[in-house]
Write an enzyme that holds these catalytic residues in place. Structure first.
Site, mmCIF file in Angstrom:
data_model
loop_
_atom_site.group_PDB
_atom_site.id
_atom_site.type_symbol
_atom_site.label_atom_id
_atom_site.label_comp_id
_atom_site.label_asym_id
_atom_site.label_seq_id
_atom_site.Cartn_x
_atom_site.Cartn_y
_atom_site.Cartn_z
ATOM 1 N N HIS A 30 0.824 -1.218 0.000
ATOM 2 C CA HIS A 30 0.000 0.000 0.000
ATOM 3 C C HIS A 30 0.858 1.268 0.000
ATOM 4 C CE1 HIS A 30 -4.152 0.921 -0.123
ATOM 5 N NE2 HIS A 30 -4.390 1.176 1.140
ATOM 6 N N ASN A 83 -6.827 6.698 4.241
ATOM 7 C CA ASN A 83 -8.232 7.039 3.993
ATOM 8 C C ASN A 83 -8.569 8.486 4.321
ATOM 9 O OD1 ASN A 83 -8.004 6.722 6.739
ATOM 10 N ND2 ASN A 83 -9.891 5.571 7.000
ATOM 11 N N ASP A 108 -0.891 2.295 -5.364
ATOM 12 C CA ASP A 108 -0.977 0.874 -5.670
ATOM 13 C C ASP A 108 -2.314 0.565 -6.340
ATOM 14 O OD1 ASP A 108 -1.920 1.586 -2.948
ATOM 15 O OD2 ASP A 108 -2.597 -0.489 -2.887
ATOM 16 N N ASN A 129 -8.894 3.593 -0.988
ATOM 17 C CA ASN A 129 -9.322 4.576 0.012
ATOM 18 C C ASN A 129 -8.614 5.923 -0.118
ATOM 19 O OD1 ASN A 129 -11.257 2.963 1.257
ATOM 20 N ND2 ASN A 129 -9.753 2.007 2.602
#
Length: 202
Positions: A30, A83, A108, A129
């Site tokens: 991520h 997020n 990603d 997110n």
């Protein structure tokens, strides 16, 4: 729509590497956006500093061949969690007076094979997110450099997969792919979207 090229009159670019802050996340799939941002900062000869205007680390400089073909660029790593990326990015956009179409999110991408790049302007968030937060804050009209990480194996949950480090096999090629993604960002900014897509949308 093609990005501006050949002139620096349109103002600066803002390149945002998406990731999660903290050493425990540093090598996660991520966080590949942070990895690309780190390489771009090194290419610009700068070091990240805490922004006084946003919850982010930033470095300012120029990318591209030195001279009239180079571009003024701010590279940022939001220090909120993934997020909540939209808040810091919007604050940086407003402070540096960057057009939304001159923002590049590096992130990603699950639906692209590992190491494959896809460059695009606008579109959906595909469940990411970080993109979801950015789009909620400022709309979808920004560029994306999508770094493929592939789908999780077997029945592994997506959240577990993206928050795990790259595998030992993946790490053998990771530096090469990160370098290529940084090249793609530079091409997007200096040559325009269509040329960059033709070179890097493998």
């Amino acid at each position: 729509m093609t990005t501006p090229s050949g002139s620096d009159t349109g103002g600066p670019w803002l390149v945002v590497g998406l990731g999660n802050p903290g050493s425990e996340y540093a090598d996660n799939r991520h966080n590949v956006g942070f990895m690309v941002a780190d390489l771009l900062a090194a290419r610009m000869g700068g070091k990240f500093k805490r922004s006084g205007k946003a919850q982010a680390q930033v470095v300012e400089g120029r990318l591209g061949v030195p001279g009239p073909g180079s571009r003024r660029v701010i590279v940022a790593k939001p220090q909120s969690y993934m997020n909540l990326s939209g808040g810091p990015v919007t604050a940086l956009r407003d402070f540096y007076k960057v057009e939304t179409a001159r923002i590049v999110a590096v992130h990603d991408e699950l639906d692209v094979d590992y190491g494959v790049l896809r460059l695009k302007l606008a579109g959906g968030d595909n469940g990411h997110n970080g993109l979801k937060s950015m789009t909620k804050s400022m709309g979808p009209e920004y560029h994306r450099v999508r770094f493929g990480i592939g789908r999780p194996p077997g029945r592994m949950q997506v959240a577990d997969f993206v928050l795990r480090d790259f595998s030992s096999v993946e790490r053998k090629e990771l530096d090469f792919f990160v370098d290529r993604a940084a090249d793609a960002v530079e091409a997007l900014i200096t040559e325009g979207l269509e040329r960059a897509q033709s070179s890097f949308n493998s």
